[in-house]
Design an enzyme around this catalytic site. Structure first.
Site, PDB file in Angstrom:
ATOM      1  N   LYS A  28      47.012  30.639  51.059  1.00 47.59           N
ATOM      2  CA  LYS A  28      47.608  31.969  51.324  1.00 47.59           C
ATOM      3  C   LYS A  28      46.455  32.608  52.121  1.00 47.59           C
ATOM      4  O   LYS A  28      46.717  33.077  53.040  1.00 47.59           O
ATOM      5  CB  LYS A  28      47.753  32.624  50.007  1.00 47.59           C
ATOM      6  CG  LYS A  28      48.670  31.856  49.134  1.00 47.59           C
ATOM      7  CD  LYS A  28      48.917  32.998  47.920  1.00 47.59           C
ATOM      8  CE  LYS A  28      47.684  33.088  47.034  1.00 47.59           C
ATOM      9  NZ  LYS A  28      47.322  31.882  46.301  1.00 47.59           N
ATOM     10  N   SER A  29      45.173  32.877  51.695  1.00 43.97           N
ATOM     11  CA  SER A  29      44.374  33.665  52.296  1.00 43.97           C
ATOM     12  C   SER A  29      43.618  32.987  53.546  1.00 43.97           C
ATOM     13  O   SER A  29      43.600  33.985  54.740  1.00 43.97           O
ATOM     14  CB  SER A  29      43.113  33.744  51.246  1.00 43.97           C
ATOM     15  OG  SER A  29      43.246  34.632  50.489  1.00 43.97           O
ATOM     16  N   SER A  96      50.905  36.067  42.771  1.00 47.20           N
ATOM     17  CA  SER A  96      52.045  36.624  42.348  1.00 47.20           C
ATOM     18  C   SER A  96      53.181  35.357  41.765  1.00 47.20           C
ATOM     19  O   SER A  96      54.211  35.066  42.093  1.00 47.20           O
ATOM     20  CB  SER A  96      52.813  37.367  43.371  1.00 47.20           C
ATOM     21  OG  SER A  96      52.744  36.897  44.466  1.00 47.20           O
TER      22      SER A  96
HETATM   23  P1  ADP Z   1      44.518  30.741  48.113  1.00 48.14           P
HETATM   24  O1  ADP Z   1      44.105  32.007  49.152  1.00 48.14           O
HETATM   25  O2  ADP Z   1      45.800  30.290  48.138  1.00 48.14           O
HETATM   26  O3  ADP Z   1      43.750  30.642  46.885  1.00 48.14           O
HETATM   27  P2  ADP Z   1      42.414  29.658  50.231  1.00 48.14           P
HETATM   28  O4  ADP Z   1      43.139  29.828  51.452  1.00 48.14           O
HETATM   29  O5  ADP Z   1      41.471  30.426  49.592  1.00 48.14           O
HETATM   30  O6  ADP Z   1      43.634  29.480  48.977  1.00 48.14           O
HETATM   31  O7  ADP Z   1      42.106  28.160  50.272  1.00 48.14           O
HETATM   32  C1  ADP Z   1      42.735  27.118  50.792  1.00 48.14           C
HETATM   33  C2  ADP Z   1      41.746  25.824  51.189  1.00 48.14           C
HETATM   34  O8  ADP Z   1      42.445  24.865  51.634  1.00 48.14           O
HETATM   35  C3  ADP Z   1      40.727  26.398  52.300  1.00 48.14           C
HETATM   36  O9  ADP Z   1      39.467  25.730  51.881  1.00 48.14           O
HETATM   37  C4  ADP Z   1      41.423  25.632  53.471  1.00 48.14           C
HETATM   38  O10 ADP Z   1      40.599  25.181  54.574  1.00 48.14           O
HETATM   39  C5  ADP Z   1      41.911  24.580  52.838  1.00 48.14           C
HETATM   40  N1  ADP Z   1      43.444  23.808  53.812  1.00 48.14           N
HETATM   41  C6  ADP Z   1      43.227  22.564  54.275  1.00 48.14           C
HETATM   42  N2  ADP Z   1      44.379  22.593  54.839  1.00 48.14           N
HETATM   43  C7  ADP Z   1      45.100  23.521  54.669  1.00 48.14           C
HETATM   44  C8  ADP Z   1      46.364  24.191  55.443  1.00 48.14           C
HETATM   45  N3  ADP Z   1      47.300  23.284  56.170  1.00 48.14           N
HETATM   46  N4  ADP Z   1      46.482  25.447  55.403  1.00 48.14           N
HETATM   47  C9  ADP Z   1      45.842  26.274  54.645  1.00 48.14           C
HETATM   48  N5  ADP Z   1      44.436  25.829  54.150  1.00 48.14           N
HETATM   49  C10 ADP Z   1      44.181  24.430  54.017  1.00 48.14           C
END
Ligand code: ADP
Length: 188
Positions: A28-29, A96
């Protein structure tokens, strides 16, 4: 009073709340920030809200009990609504996990301004990524009530946008998101 549409005209954009939901580590982030950068470079004004800037500020008195989680989302929705009324595109990145909380957020923000974006990543992938080491803690019992492990995540029934990240690059996911929302936030 200067209206929302006058501000949107000034900023040359349509203000919406892009609400990212999904498991911890689903992306997400990462996608929210990638989208913000892409939009910024094209002249759109956005604000990303996430756990880092909300839990440390406006919601620093809230924990993770059921009622605090609900209050967390309620305040986030109210803050997003203010950004939206000011003509700013608000990009929210929050697990959420329940339909109830997302429905509450949608009701506060108004249906037409609430765009639900499901970042869909299988639990096993999120757990393998374990960006913050939280899944390990949840599995060992150090962390209780963790979404996906011992607290449920309710999949959105009809998200406006459904992004699958498994076996795809961050850029591909950001681009897909951009393609789908650009007509919604553009004035012309
Ligand atoms: P969330 O905010 O949902 O907790 P984050 O964005 O913090 O998740 O972390 C997602 C992780 O997954 C990151 O380290 C990102 O680099 C990795 N990742 C690998 N492939 C993808 C992709 N296709 N889209 C988003 N993140 C990805």
């Amino acid at each position: 009073m200067i209206s929302k549409s006058q501000k949107e005209n000034l900023l040359n954009q349509r203000a919406k709340v892009l609400w990212f939901t999904g498991l911890s580590g689903s992306g997400k982030s990462t996608i929210a920030l990638g989208l913000e950068e892409k939009l910024f470079n094209l002249g759109y004004i956005t604000k990303v809200l996430d756990g880092d800037n909300v839990r440390t500020g406006v919601n620093n008195n809230l924990g993770f009990s059921l009622s605090d989680r609900k209050e967390n989302i309620r305040r986030i929705a109210e803050v997003s609504k203010l950004f939206c009324q000011a003509g700013i595109i608000c990009i929210n990145s929050f697990i959420s996990p329940t339909i109830e909380t997302r429905t509450l957020a949608k009701a506060i923000i108004a249906n037409k301004n609430f765009i639900e974006i499901f970042i869909d990543t299988p639990l096993k992938i999120c757990e393998k990524r374990d960006v913050k080491g939280l899944y390990k803690k949840a599995r060992s019992g150090e962390l209780k009530g963790f979404t996906g492990i011992d607290s449920p995540y309710e999949i959105p029934m009809q998200p406006d946008l459904h992004i699958r990240t498994e076996n795809r690059s961050v850029q591909e996911c950001v681009d897909e998101c951009y393609r789908e929302i650009i007509s919604i936030i553009s004035l012309t």
